[in-house]
Design an enzyme around this catalytic site. Structure first.
Site, PDB file in Angstrom:
ATOM      1  N   HIS A   1       1.503  -1.311   0.628  1.00 21.04           N
ATOM      2  CA  HIS A   1      -0.014   0.003  -0.175  1.00 21.04           C
ATOM      3  C   HIS A   1       0.946   1.618   0.068  1.00 21.04           C
ATOM      4  O   HIS A   1       0.760   2.090  -0.836  1.00 21.04           O
ATOM      5  CB  HIS A   1      -0.634  -0.259   1.224  1.00 21.04           C
ATOM      6  CG  HIS A   1      -1.659  -1.600   1.313  1.00 21.04           C
ATOM      7  ND1 HIS A   1      -2.077  -2.248   2.659  1.00 21.04           N
ATOM      8  CD2 HIS A   1      -2.300  -1.836   1.141  1.00 21.04           C
ATOM      9  CE1 HIS A   1      -2.805  -2.505   2.449  1.00 21.04           C
ATOM     10  NE2 HIS A   1      -2.856  -2.896   1.487  1.00 21.04           N
TER      11      HIS A   1
ATOM     12  N   SER B   1      -2.233  -7.579   3.270  1.00 23.26           N
ATOM     13  CA  SER B   1      -2.447  -7.178   4.175  1.00 23.26           C
ATOM     14  C   SER B   1      -2.731  -9.148   5.088  1.00 23.26           C
ATOM     15  O   SER B   1      -2.607  -9.644   5.769  1.00 23.26           O
ATOM     16  CB  SER B   1      -3.585  -7.374   4.656  1.00 23.26           C
ATOM     17  OG  SER B   1      -3.600  -5.249   4.415  1.00 23.26           O
TER      18      SER B   1
ATOM     19  N   LYS C   1     -17.129  -7.174   7.859  1.00 25.50           N
ATOM     20  CA  LYS C   1     -15.985  -8.150   7.688  1.00 25.50           C
ATOM     21  C   LYS C   1     -15.491  -7.713   9.483  1.00 25.50           C
ATOM     22  O   LYS C   1     -15.806  -6.851   9.966  1.00 25.50           O
ATOM     23  CB  LYS C   1     -14.594  -6.763   6.981  1.00 25.50           C
ATOM     24  CG  LYS C   1     -15.086  -7.310   5.344  1.00 25.50           C
ATOM     25  CD  LYS C   1     -13.451  -6.227   4.876  1.00 25.50           C
ATOM     26  CE  LYS C   1     -13.354  -7.221   3.521  1.00 25.50           C
ATOM     27  NZ  LYS C   1     -12.408  -5.546   2.990  1.00 25.50           N
TER      28      LYS C   1
ATOM     29  N   ARG D   1      -1.478  -6.357  -8.461  1.00 29.11           N
ATOM     30  CA  ARG D   1       0.111  -7.566  -7.904  1.00 29.11           C
ATOM     31  C   ARG D   1      -0.292  -8.332  -9.177  1.00 29.11           C
ATOM     32  O   ARG D   1       0.432  -8.796  -9.582  1.00 29.11           O
ATOM     33  CB  ARG D   1      -0.501  -8.035  -6.940  1.00 29.11           C
ATOM     34  CG  ARG D   1      -0.410  -7.580  -5.772  1.00 29.11           C
ATOM     35  CD  ARG D   1      -1.186  -7.628  -4.441  1.00 29.11           C
ATOM     36  NE  ARG D   1      -2.648  -7.619  -4.120  1.00 29.11           N
ATOM     37  CZ  ARG D   1      -3.000  -7.741  -2.562  1.00 29.11           C
ATOM     38  NH1 ARG D   1      -2.303  -7.619  -1.687  1.00 29.11           N
ATOM     39  NH2 ARG D   1      -4.125  -7.705  -3.372  1.00 29.11           N
TER      40      ARG D   1
HETATM   41  P1  ADP Z   1      -9.227  -4.530   0.160  1.00 30.18           P
HETATM   42  O1  ADP Z   1     -10.341  -5.036   1.226  1.00 30.18           O
HETATM   43  O2  ADP Z   1      -9.942  -3.144  -0.761  1.00 30.18           O
HETATM   44  O3  ADP Z   1      -8.706  -5.234  -1.332  1.00 30.18           O
HETATM   45  P2  ADP Z   1      -7.081  -3.985   0.561  1.00 30.18           P
HETATM   46  O4  ADP Z   1      -6.265  -2.988   1.479  1.00 30.18           O
HETATM   47  O5  ADP Z   1      -6.353  -5.102   0.734  1.00 30.18           O
HETATM   48  O6  ADP Z   1      -8.170  -3.125   0.649  1.00 30.18           O
HETATM   49  O7  ADP Z   1      -6.369  -3.649  -0.898  1.00 30.18           O
HETATM   50  C1  ADP Z   1      -5.858  -1.948  -0.783  1.00 30.18           C
HETATM   51  C2  ADP Z   1      -5.776  -1.681  -2.288  1.00 30.18           C
HETATM   52  O8  ADP Z   1      -3.934  -2.201  -2.509  1.00 30.18           O
HETATM   53  C3  ADP Z   1      -6.156  -2.238  -3.260  1.00 30.18           C
HETATM   54  O9  ADP Z   1      -5.974  -1.848  -4.632  1.00 30.18           O
HETATM   55  C4  ADP Z   1      -5.280  -3.607  -3.648  1.00 30.18           C
HETATM   56  O10 ADP Z   1      -4.811  -4.181  -4.633  1.00 30.18           O
HETATM   57  C5  ADP Z   1      -3.656  -2.822  -3.578  1.00 30.18           C
HETATM   58  N1  ADP Z   1      -2.679  -4.091  -3.187  1.00 30.18           N
HETATM   59  C6  ADP Z   1      -3.168  -4.223  -1.738  1.00 30.18           C
HETATM   60  N2  ADP Z   1      -1.659  -5.616  -1.663  1.00 30.18           N
HETATM   61  C7  ADP Z   1      -0.739  -4.868  -2.192  1.00 30.18           C
HETATM   62  C8  ADP Z   1       0.395  -5.026  -2.792  1.00 30.18           C
HETATM   63  N3  ADP Z   1       1.506  -5.974  -1.889  1.00 30.18           N
HETATM   64  N4  ADP Z   1       1.062  -4.259  -4.119  1.00 30.18           N
HETATM   65  C9  ADP Z   1       0.352  -2.341  -4.300  1.00 30.18           C
HETATM   66  N5  ADP Z   1      -0.735  -2.940  -4.454  1.00 30.18           N
HETATM   67  C10 ADP Z   1      -1.502  -3.530  -2.695  1.00 30.18           C
END
Ligand code: ADP
Length: 151
Positions: free
Chosen positions: A17, A127, A41, A90
């Site tokens: 992120h 995450s 969630k 990703r």
């Molecule tokens: P959600 O529950 O909406 O998927 P996340 O917190 O998992 O929320 O992810 C938010 C954003 O960050 C999404 O666009 C996701 O693709 C991106 N994201 C998550 N992990 C990575 C990563 N390792 N590298 C780049 N973008 C990421």
């Protein structure tokens, strides 16, 4: 003024992120990190904690704002007058998932979704993997920004 939102759960924020946000800052005048509140969630970190981790990580970035939101992302975009949604990609699974959401959002509004490909160094991070490492007492600090410390 080019304003985008970067929506997500951020449970917790990871280096993936962080990378997308740092690179997104260069594309927009303002980047609103919108932490979603989804009652269905089961989060590991409270909303306050997820927000605090974000605020600490971007305290020196005047273009970044951190807020929480409920409901449809496109409605929230209208509320804060943002024309763009930023998302990270990703892998092909992310692409398929994000494609359907972006098409739906486009159907519901005029909002454009802007995708950034993840950096190769952080593309494997999620995450959910970080939460698993934390639960099993592994060294999560390699996967999250420095300020993320779990007592
Ligand atoms: P959600 O529950 O909406 O998927 P996340 O917190 O998992 O929320 O992810 C938010 C954003 O960050 C999404 O666009 C996701 O693709 C991106 N994201 C998550 N992990 C990575 C990563 N390792 N590298 C780049 N973008 C990421």
């Amino acid at each position: 003024m080019k304003r985008a939102i970067f929506p997500g759960s951020f449970d917790p924020i990871t280096l993936g992120h962080y990378d997308i946000i740092k690179r997104g800052i260069k594309l927009f005048d303002e980047l609103i990190i919108a932490i979603g509140i989804n009652t269905e969630k089961n989060y590991m970190f409270s909303l306050e904690k997820r927000k605090q981790f974000m605020e600490e990580a971007f305290k020196d970035e005047p273009k970044v704002k951190i807020v929480t939101y409920k409901g449809l992302t496109v409605d929230f975009c209208k509320e804060v007058d943002a024309e763009f949604i930023l998302r990270g990609l990703r892998n092909p699974a992310d692409f398929e998932f994000e494609k359907a959401i972006a098409h739906t959002n486009r159907k519901l509004s005029k909002i454009e979704t802007v995708f950034l490909l993840t950096s190769s160094k952080t593309s494997f991070i999620s995450s959910s993997i970080v939460r698993d490492v934390i639960k099993n007492k592994g060294n999560y600090s390699l996967l999250v920004p420095e300020n993320v410390k779990i007592e």
